[in-house]
Design a protein around this motif. Structure first.
Motif, PDB file in Angstrom:
ATOM      1  N   PRO A   1      42.876  -7.828  39.158  1.00  0.00           N
ATOM      2  CA  PRO A   1      44.175  -8.533  39.551  1.00  0.00           C
ATOM      3  C   PRO A   1      43.872 -10.052  39.514  1.00  0.00           C
ATOM      4  O   PRO A   1      42.916 -10.649  39.783  1.00  0.00           O
ATOM      5  CB  PRO A   1      44.325  -7.970  41.067  1.00  0.00           C
ATOM      6  N   ARG A   2      44.847 -10.670  39.025  1.00  0.00           N
ATOM      7  CA  ARG A   2      44.774 -12.071  38.955  1.00  0.00           C
ATOM      8  C   ARG A   2      46.203 -12.761  39.098  1.00  0.00           C
ATOM      9  O   ARG A   2      46.935 -12.082  38.755  1.00  0.00           O
ATOM     10  CB  ARG A   2      44.059 -12.698  37.694  1.00  0.00           C
ATOM     11  N   SER A   3      46.033 -14.201  39.586  1.00  0.00           N
ATOM     12  CA  SER A   3      47.422 -14.533  39.593  1.00  0.00           C
ATOM     13  C   SER A   3      47.575 -15.645  38.479  1.00  0.00           C
ATOM     14  O   SER A   3      47.503 -16.867  38.943  1.00  0.00           O
ATOM     15  CB  SER A   3      47.611 -15.399  41.028  1.00  0.00           C
ATOM     16  N   THR A   4      47.642 -15.407  37.464  1.00  0.00           N
ATOM     17  CA  THR A   4      47.793 -16.034  36.091  1.00  0.00           C
ATOM     18  C   THR A   4      48.711 -15.979  35.306  1.00  0.00           C
ATOM     19  O   THR A   4      49.570 -14.686  35.580  1.00  0.00           O
ATOM     20  CB  THR A   4      46.368 -16.212  35.226  1.00  0.00           C
ATOM     21  N   ILE A   5      49.241 -16.650  34.348  1.00  0.00           N
ATOM     22  CA  ILE A   5      50.500 -16.362  33.655  1.00  0.00           C
ATOM     23  C   ILE A   5      50.431 -15.329  32.813  1.00  0.00           C
ATOM     24  O   ILE A   5      51.516 -14.416  32.735  1.00  0.00           O
ATOM     25  CB  ILE A   5      50.858 -17.741  32.755  1.00  0.00           C
ATOM     26  N   VAL A   6      49.225 -14.911  32.314  1.00  0.00           N
ATOM     27  CA  VAL A   6      48.888 -13.502  31.470  1.00  0.00           C
ATOM     28  C   VAL A   6      48.148 -12.620  32.339  1.00  0.00           C
ATOM     29  O   VAL A   6      46.978 -13.295  32.933  1.00  0.00           O
ATOM     30  CB  VAL A   6      48.476 -13.866  30.076  1.00  0.00           C
ATOM     31  N   GLN A   7      48.548 -11.439  32.680  1.00  0.00           N
ATOM     32  CA  GLN A   7      47.755 -10.768  33.491  1.00  0.00           C
ATOM     33  C   GLN A   7      48.010  -9.251  33.226  1.00  0.00           C
ATOM     34  O   GLN A   7      49.165  -8.843  32.504  1.00  0.00           O
ATOM     35  CB  GLN A   7      48.122 -11.005  35.029  1.00  0.00           C
ATOM     36  N   ALA A   8      47.076  -8.376  33.628  1.00  0.00           N
ATOM     37  CA  ALA A   8      47.276  -7.100  33.485  1.00  0.00           C
ATOM     38  C   ALA A   8      47.925  -6.462  34.642  1.00  0.00           C
ATOM     39  O   ALA A   8      47.740  -6.523  35.642  1.00  0.00           O
ATOM     40  CB  ALA A   8      45.995  -6.321  32.860  1.00  0.00           C
ATOM     41  N   GLY A   9      48.961  -5.348  34.115  1.00  0.00           N
ATOM     42  CA  GLY A   9      49.827  -4.635  35.325  1.00  0.00           C
ATOM     43  C   GLY A   9      48.709  -3.641  35.733  1.00  0.00           C
ATOM     44  O   GLY A   9      47.489  -3.365  35.577  1.00  0.00           O
ATOM     45  N   PRO A  10      49.120  -2.698  36.678  1.00  0.00           N
ATOM     46  CA  PRO A  10      48.573  -1.486  37.168  1.00  0.00           C
ATOM     47  C   PRO A  10      47.978  -0.689  36.239  1.00  0.00           C
ATOM     48  O   PRO A  10      48.228  -0.390  35.104  1.00  0.00           O
ATOM     49  CB  PRO A  10      49.507  -0.644  38.025  1.00  0.00           C
ATOM     50  N   VAL A  11      46.616   0.107  36.367  1.00  0.00           N
ATOM     51  CA  VAL A  11      46.133   1.004  35.430  1.00  0.00           C
ATOM     52  C   VAL A  11      47.006   2.251  35.495  1.00  0.00           C
ATOM     53  O   VAL A  11      46.964   2.852  36.754  1.00  0.00           O
ATOM     54  CB  VAL A  11      44.647   0.968  35.650  1.00  0.00           C
ATOM     55  N   HIS A  12      47.016   2.880  34.578  1.00  0.00           N
ATOM     56  CA  HIS A  12      47.827   4.176  34.514  1.00  0.00           C
ATOM     57  C   HIS A  12      46.832   4.954  33.589  1.00  0.00           C
ATOM     58  O   HIS A  12      46.223   4.554  32.886  1.00  0.00           O
ATOM     59  CB  HIS A  12      49.291   4.311  33.903  1.00  0.00           C
ATOM     60  N   ALA A  13      46.773   6.498  33.693  1.00  0.00           N
ATOM     61  CA  ALA A  13      46.190   7.354  33.038  1.00  0.00           C
ATOM     62  C   ALA A  13      46.897   8.501  32.214  1.00  0.00           C
ATOM     63  O   ALA A  13      47.805   8.650  32.601  1.00  0.00           O
ATOM     64  CB  ALA A  13      45.002   8.061  33.920  1.00  0.00           C
ATOM     65  N   GLY A  14      46.359   9.038  31.179  1.00  0.00           N
ATOM     66  CA  GLY A  14      46.791  10.131  30.374  1.00  0.00           C
ATOM     67  C   GLY A  14      45.870  10.762  29.591  1.00  0.00           C
ATOM     68  O   GLY A  14      44.696  10.494  29.682  1.00  0.00           O
ATOM     69  N   LEU A  15      46.382  11.875  28.872  1.00  0.00           N
ATOM     70  CA  LEU A  15      45.592  12.539  27.830  1.00  0.00           C
ATOM     71  C   LEU A  15      45.959  12.269  26.515  1.00  0.00           C
ATOM     72  O   LEU A  15      47.128  12.147  26.272  1.00  0.00           O
ATOM     73  CB  LEU A  15      45.643  13.992  28.165  1.00  0.00           C
ATOM     74  N   THR A  16      44.897  11.989  25.477  1.00  0.00           N
ATOM     75  CA  THR A  16      45.283  11.850  24.298  1.00  0.00           C
ATOM     76  C   THR A  16      44.153  12.517  23.239  1.00  0.00           C
ATOM     77  O   THR A  16      42.853  12.842  23.543  1.00  0.00           O
ATOM     78  CB  THR A  16      45.412  10.456  23.834  1.00  0.00           C
ATOM     79  N   ALA A  17      44.733  12.898  22.186  1.00  0.00           N
ATOM     80  CA  ALA A  17      43.793  13.376  21.053  1.00  0.00           C
ATOM     81  C   ALA A  17      43.665  12.296  20.172  1.00  0.00           C
ATOM     82  O   ALA A  17      42.456  12.343  19.308  1.00  0.00           O
ATOM     83  CB  ALA A  17      44.515  14.822  20.316  1.00  0.00           C
ATOM     84  N   ASP A  18      44.184  11.085  20.239  1.00  0.00           N
ATOM     85  CA  ASP A  18      44.137  10.112  19.095  1.00  0.00           C
ATOM     86  C   ASP A  18      44.310   8.623  20.109  1.00  0.00           C
ATOM     87  O   ASP A  18      45.580   8.449  20.231  1.00  0.00           O
ATOM     88  CB  ASP A  18      44.836  10.266  18.207  1.00  0.00           C
ATOM     89  N   PRO A  19      43.523   7.798  20.309  1.00  0.00           N
ATOM     90  CA  PRO A  19      43.854   6.914  21.266  1.00  0.00           C
ATOM     91  C   PRO A  19      44.486   5.891  20.373  1.00  0.00           C
ATOM     92  O   PRO A  19      45.487   5.101  21.044  1.00  0.00           O
ATOM     93  CB  PRO A  19      42.457   6.199  21.708  1.00  0.00           C
ATOM     94  N   ALA A  20      44.160   5.574  19.171  1.00  0.00           N
ATOM     95  CA  ALA A  20      44.908   4.450  18.504  1.00  0.00           C
ATOM     96  C   ALA A  20      46.393   4.992  18.334  1.00  0.00           C
ATOM     97  O   ALA A  20      47.260   4.040  18.309  1.00  0.00           O
ATOM     98  CB  ALA A  20      44.279   4.326  17.211  1.00  0.00           C
ATOM     99  N   THR A  21      46.790   6.260  18.251  1.00  0.00           N
ATOM    100  CA  THR A  21      48.136   6.595  18.109  1.00  0.00           C
ATOM    101  C   THR A  21      48.899   6.544  19.354  1.00  0.00           C
ATOM    102  O   THR A  21      50.010   6.203  19.445  1.00  0.00           O
ATOM    103  CB  THR A  21      48.186   8.067  17.604  1.00  0.00           C
TER     104      THR A  21
END
Length: 131
Positions: free
Chosen positions: A99-119
């Motif tokens: 977490p940071r209070s800057t103009i560009v920041q990441a939102g909350p982290v979510h999870a899932g399952l994938t067979a191909d991360p790039a896709t």
């Protein structure tokens, strides 16, 4: 099903990279996705800034400065020279999503399952960032 190999899906984590040009107002636009898949050794950020959307939220926004800040996410994921180059992919992901209070920041982290991360990154980017 003889002869068919099961598709292996692995856990991944992702965060939407957002631009909050006036933090006090809380208005934001989605400008990228950061995806990490530890079992596959995958960490990648995909960013795209829509200057028109940014200026709609803040007419005085520094578009070039925001582009540079977004590019830092892509740089941090790569193997090229950068401040996080020596860190593990997991450590980089955690640092980028802190977490940071800057103009560009990441939102909350979510999870899932994938067979191909790039896709999966491309799918999330199209769904969450592009209009």
């Amino acid at each position: 099903m003889a002869g068919r190999r099961p598709v292996t899906r692995d856990v991944y984590e992702y965060s939407v990279i957002r631009v909050v040009p006036r933090v006090e107002r809380g208005e934001l636009i989605n400008a990228g996705v950061l995806l990490y898949c530890q079992p596959r050794g995958y960490l990648c950020a995909r960013v795209e800034l829509d200057p028109g959307r940014l200026r709609a939220v803040d007419p005085g926004a520094d578009v070039d400065g925001v582009r540079r800040a977004l590019g830092a996410y892509e740089l941090a994921c790569g193997d090229e020279a950068g401040p996080l180059r020596e860190e593990s992919l997991g450590a980089r992901f955690r640092w980028l999503t802190a977490p940071r209070s800057t103009i560009v920041q990441a939102g909350p982290v979510h999870a899932g399952l994938t067979a191909d991360p790039a896709t999966e990154l491309a799918r999330l980017f199209d769904k969450l960032v592009r209009l």
